[in-house]
Design a protein around this motif. Structure first.
Motif, PDB file in Angstrom:
ATOM      1  N   PHE A 103     -18.591  -0.867  14.732  1.00 52.27           N
ATOM      2  CA  PHE A 103     -19.032   0.326  15.452  1.00 52.27           C
ATOM      3  C   PHE A 103     -20.546   0.519  15.409  1.00 52.27           C
ATOM      4  N   ASP A 104     -21.142   0.499  14.225  1.00 54.30           N
ATOM      5  CA  ASP A 104     -22.575   0.813  14.091  1.00 54.30           C
ATOM      6  C   ASP A 104     -23.434  -0.120  14.937  1.00 54.30           C
ATOM      7  N   ALA A 105     -23.169  -1.410  14.855  1.00 52.82           N
ATOM      8  CA  ALA A 105     -23.971  -2.386  15.610  1.00 52.82           C
ATOM      9  C   ALA A 105     -23.767  -2.195  17.109  1.00 52.82           C
ATOM     10  N   LEU A 106     -22.526  -1.910  17.507  1.00 47.92           N
ATOM     11  CA  LEU A 106     -22.257  -1.725  18.926  1.00 47.92           C
ATOM     12  C   LEU A 106     -22.949  -0.472  19.457  1.00 47.92           C
ATOM     13  N   TYR A 107     -22.908   0.602  18.678  1.00 54.08           N
ATOM     14  CA  TYR A 107     -23.571   1.839  19.106  1.00 54.08           C
ATOM     15  C   TYR A 107     -25.058   1.578  19.355  1.00 54.08           C
ATOM     16  N   ASP A 108     -25.718   0.955  18.387  1.00 58.32           N
ATOM     17  CA  ASP A 108     -27.158   0.695  18.525  1.00 58.32           C
ATOM     18  C   ASP A 108     -27.448  -0.203  19.733  1.00 58.32           C
ATOM     19  N   LYS A 109     -26.608  -1.201  19.943  1.00 58.64           N
ATOM     20  CA  LYS A 109     -26.797  -2.128  21.057  1.00 58.64           C
ATOM     21  C   LYS A 109     -26.643  -1.408  22.399  1.00 58.64           C
ATOM     22  N   LEU A 110     -25.588  -0.625  22.539  1.00 56.92           N
ATOM     23  CA  LEU A 110     -25.330   0.050  23.802  1.00 56.92           C
ATOM     24  C   LEU A 110     -26.387   1.110  24.113  1.00 56.92           C
ATOM     25  N   VAL A 111     -26.820   1.817  23.103  1.00 55.59           N
ATOM     26  CA  VAL A 111     -27.841   2.841  23.322  1.00 55.59           C
ATOM     27  C   VAL A 111     -29.156   2.199  23.753  1.00 55.59           C
ATOM     28  N   LYS A 112     -29.506   1.074  23.156  1.00 56.71           N
ATOM     29  CA  LYS A 112     -30.725   0.370  23.572  1.00 56.71           C
ATOM     30  C   LYS A 112     -30.620  -0.062  25.033  1.00 56.71           C
ATOM     31  N   GLU A 113     -29.466  -0.604  25.423  1.00 63.78           N
ATOM     32  CA  GLU A 113     -29.266  -1.024  26.808  1.00 63.78           C
ATOM     33  C   GLU A 113     -29.370   0.175  27.753  1.00 63.78           C
ATOM     34  N   ASP A 143     -22.561   5.708  35.090  1.00 66.64           N
ATOM     35  CA  ASP A 143     -21.519   4.709  34.893  1.00 66.64           C
ATOM     36  C   ASP A 143     -21.578   4.132  33.475  1.00 66.64           C
ATOM     37  N   MET A 144     -22.790   3.842  33.015  1.00 64.21           N
ATOM     38  CA  MET A 144     -22.941   3.308  31.660  1.00 64.21           C
ATOM     39  C   MET A 144     -22.450   4.312  30.626  1.00 64.21           C
ATOM     40  N   ASN A 145     -22.752   5.565  30.847  1.00 64.18           N
ATOM     41  CA  ASN A 145     -22.380   6.611  29.900  1.00 64.18           C
ATOM     42  C   ASN A 145     -20.870   6.623  29.664  1.00 64.18           C
ATOM     43  N   LYS A 146     -20.106   6.578  30.738  1.00 60.51           N
ATOM     44  CA  LYS A 146     -18.652   6.600  30.612  1.00 60.51           C
ATOM     45  C   LYS A 146     -18.138   5.341  29.912  1.00 60.51           C
ATOM     46  N   GLN A 147     -18.702   4.196  30.286  1.00 64.32           N
ATOM     47  CA  GLN A 147     -18.256   2.941  29.671  1.00 64.32           C
ATOM     48  C   GLN A 147     -18.584   2.915  28.180  1.00 64.32           C
ATOM     49  N   MET A 148     -19.742   3.437  27.819  1.00 63.59           N
ATOM     50  CA  MET A 148     -20.143   3.478  26.410  1.00 63.59           C
ATOM     51  C   MET A 148     -19.175   4.323  25.586  1.00 63.59           C
ATOM     52  N   MET A 149     -18.825   5.489  26.101  1.00 64.87           N
ATOM     53  CA  MET A 149     -17.909   6.368  25.381  1.00 64.87           C
ATOM     54  C   MET A 149     -16.599   5.659  25.092  1.00 64.87           C
ATOM     55  N   ASP A 150     -16.037   5.059  26.114  1.00 63.43           N
ATOM     56  CA  ASP A 150     -14.741   4.396  25.938  1.00 63.43           C
ATOM     57  C   ASP A 150     -14.841   3.210  24.985  1.00 63.43           C
ATOM     58  N   ARG A 151     -15.874   2.400  25.146  1.00 66.54           N
ATOM     59  CA  ARG A 151     -16.009   1.200  24.302  1.00 66.54           C
ATOM     60  C   ARG A 151     -16.210   1.561  22.837  1.00 66.54           C
ATOM     61  N   LEU A 152     -16.990   2.596  22.580  1.00 64.49           N
ATOM     62  CA  LEU A 152     -17.272   2.967  21.198  1.00 64.49           C
ATOM     63  C   LEU A 152     -16.040   3.511  20.493  1.00 64.49           C
ATOM     64  N   ILE A 153     -15.213   4.225  21.205  1.00 61.14           N
ATOM     65  CA  ILE A 153     -14.034   4.813  20.574  1.00 61.14           C
ATOM     66  C   ILE A 153     -13.007   3.740  20.224  1.00 61.14           C
ATOM     67  N   VAL A 154     -12.875   2.713  21.060  1.00 62.37           N
ATOM     68  CA  VAL A 154     -11.840   1.698  20.821  1.00 62.37           C
ATOM     69  C   VAL A 154     -12.366   0.507  20.016  1.00 62.37           C
ATOM     70  N   ALA A 155     -13.647   0.496  19.666  1.00 63.09           N
ATOM     71  CA  ALA A 155     -14.220  -0.638  18.927  1.00 63.09           C
ATOM     72  C   ALA A 155     -13.598  -0.767  17.540  1.00 63.09           C
ATOM     73  N   LYS A 156     -13.653  -1.966  16.982  1.00 61.00           N
ATOM     74  CA  LYS A 156     -13.234  -2.152  15.602  1.00 61.00           C
ATOM     75  C   LYS A 156     -14.195  -1.376  14.710  1.00 61.00           C
ATOM     76  N   PRO A 157     -13.678  -0.596  13.766  1.00 65.63           N
ATOM     77  CA  PRO A 157     -14.558   0.237  12.936  1.00 65.63           C
ATOM     78  C   PRO A 157     -15.700  -0.536  12.288  1.00 65.63           C
ATOM     79  N   ALA A 158     -15.440  -1.753  11.868  1.00 67.48           N
ATOM     80  CA  ALA A 158     -16.484  -2.537  11.201  1.00 67.48           C
ATOM     81  C   ALA A 158     -17.612  -2.907  12.156  1.00 67.48           C
TER      82      ALA A 158
END
Length: 534
Positions: free
Chosen positions: A499-509, A482-497
């Motif tokens: 993105f990097d912080a969100l990716y690191d945060k979600l992967v840690k979670e 479930d997390m995997n699918k949510q991460m994919m969607d959230r990362l694609i629609v995130a504000k580009p600025a």
């Protein structure tokens, strides 16, 4: 990059694409009466004694115009040819395809699962086995399944073992392609553009689709997709970004931590921010909007199962709404080594199993064994010559059907539980047969299917199998999926600025929620296999 070798013994672990986060319920669709035989008498009256009722799961795919899933040409054949000689009635229990894992969990917990249940999610099967919820099938196979054993062979059957015991019957997968990528050739031709062969060319093409709208449609969508896990995918895009890895790293490391994975999602994020991807895809939890966009002629490019554009669900409305539309399969995501690596299926397909609550285990095994008869399997896949198909050069050519003769899945996949794909005993024939079944006489679509299969098995690799279950995956698999699918969607629609912080945060979670435990157990099992020389 060394992608490893196939392992004979296996437990299939679920990918995020195979489980739905939606909850729902289904039920039996039909009546409780035995199907009539050709002379009009109930099928079960052929033998004396009490009638035994065998319940069998069947997917409800929601196909427009489908007949009663418990009372049609195919279920009548089953009851006539299997039920009658065995003094039994075979009753089919419908489960919504998009909710199959959640529904199965509910049925198993209530001890109400059909006598023959199935799923594509191997982790779910392993969890049921670990909780002592399944029959062990070794003795039943020996006593009533010799034809089935001969058809499947040890390699396929080994995928259904847990702790050395047979707990499920994997289907033989005759066609190994998985996902594919498709582009509007008619749009390319209007713009004078070649078929793209790499990421940069694809990007330029998508921009041209957006800016020039070659289809002259309202709301043009260069790249159409839906929420993660709902039929649509990004094909082999993500693996094309991966950097060099050892075999151990490639096999055991979660994709989120593989070198280059972050860059793949950053590229998708860029495309989304430039309005090159379906604007509301993350809200499309059923793929209905994506299907509508494709079949209404609005989409220039998309990824899905390798055969998705050929299914009646997509093909027929597209012909009606956009008669000139011409999708062709392409290979576009080339990696740094010049290869188009893509994951393909292993030899096994869905997993059939007999719940411990079943009171008809012996009859269930007899049913699966009966299905391995070549004559039975051929009829269930292709029907009657002159009615459901014609023979051309030894290849069954499907005839489009409506009403009770209609097949609700390609080659009656949901009624032929021991095989995924056409079965004529030869890969080339199987591909041609499946293509003909999909095309139903349309030679352009038949060629498209053959081309798509060839493209999507080129540079293919299969998942590594350990021969032992990953207990952490059993424990955390649903949460991580479930997390995997949510991460994919959230990362694609995130504000580009962001993105990097969100990716690191979600992967840690993700890693904290069980990803680290799964990865560590993978490393442990991998090293044990290598040390033992398996």
């Amino acid at each position: 990059m060394n992608t490893g070798t196939k392992k004979k013994a296996a437990i299939l672990f679920s990918t995020a694409l195979l489980a739905s986060i939606m909850a729902g319920c289904g039920g039996n669709n039909g009546n409780n009466e035995p199907a009539a035989s050709n002379d009009g008498s109930p099928a079960a009256e052929a033998s004396s004694g009490p009638v035994e009722t065998l319940t069998v799961e069947v997917f409800d795919r929601g196909i427009q115009g489908q007949p009663d899933l418990n009372n049609n040409t195919w279920t009548k054949y089953v009851n006539e040819k299997f039920g009658k000689p065995n003094n039994a009635v075979v009753k089919f229990v419908t489960v919504p395809r998009s909710q199959e894992v959640d529904k199965l969990n509910v049925l198993m917990a209530a001890n109400e699962a059909p006598d023959i249940s199935f799923t594509y999610d191997g982790t779910t099967v392993t969890r049921f086995a670990k909780n002592n919820g399944l029959y062990t099938l070794d003795e039943l196979l020996e006593k009533h399944g010799q034809q089935l054993k001969s058809y499947l062979g040890d390699t396929v059957l080994d995928y259904g073992k847990y702790e050395g015991k047979q707990v499920s019957i994997p289907a033989k997968r005759t066609l190994l392609a998985w996902s594919g990528l498709f582009i509007r050739k008619d749009w390319l031709d209007k713009l004078g553009l070649p078929v793209p062969t790499n990421k940069d060319e694809l990007y330029d093409t998508l921009v041209a689709f957006r800016d020039k709208n070659p289809g002259n449609v309202t709301g043009v969508i260069p790249w159409g997709t839906a929420a993660a896990g709902m039929n649509y995918s990004f094909g082999n895009l993500v693996p094309s970004f991966w950097g060099p890895m050892s075999e151990e790293e490639f096999v055991t490391t979660t994709n989120w931590l593989k070198p280059g994975n972050k860059d793949a999602y950053k590229w998708l994020n860029k495309l989304y921010s430039e309005k090159l991807i379906s604007p509301d895809f993350a809200l499309d939890k059923t793929a209905k909007q994506a299907d509508a966009d494709v079949t209404n002629g609005k989409v220039g490019f998309y990824g899905a199962n390798w055969d998705y554009p050929l299914t009646a669900k997509m093909r027929e409305p597209l012909k009606q709404n956009a008669p000139d539309a011409n999708y062709v399969p392409i290979d576009v995501f080339k990696n740094a080594e010049g290869k188009y690596i893509k994951e393909t299926y292993n030899e096994n397909g869905l997993f059939s199993f007999i719940p411990k609550s079943s009171k008809h285990a012996e009859l269930a095994m007899k049913y699966l064994n009966w299905m391995a008869d070549p004559e039975v399997l051929f009829f269930l896949q292709f029907g009657e010559e002159g009615v459901n198909h014609t023979m051309v050069d030894g290849i069954p050519q499907g005839i489009a059907q409506t009403g009770e003769n209609m097949q609700m899945s390609n080659l009656n996949l949901d009624y032929t539980l021991i095989v995924n794909g056409a079965e004529l005993g030869d890969t080339e024939k199987n591909v041609k047969t499946y293509a003909a079944a999909l095309a139903t006489g349309d030679k352009d679509y038949e060629k498209m299917a053959i081309d798509s299969y060839r493209i999507n098995t080129t540079d293919g690799y299969t998942g590594f199998y350990y021969g032992v279950p990953n207990e952490a995956s059993i424990k955390y698999g649903k949460t991580l999926g479930d997390m995997n699918k949510q991460m994919m969607d959230r990362l694609i629609v995130a504000k580009p600025a962001e993105f990097d912080a969100l990716y690191d945060k979600l992967v840690k979670e993700y890693m904290d929620a069980g990803g680290k435990a799964v990865q560590e157990e993978n490393v442990k099992h991998y090293r044990e296999i290598k040390e033992s020389g398996k």
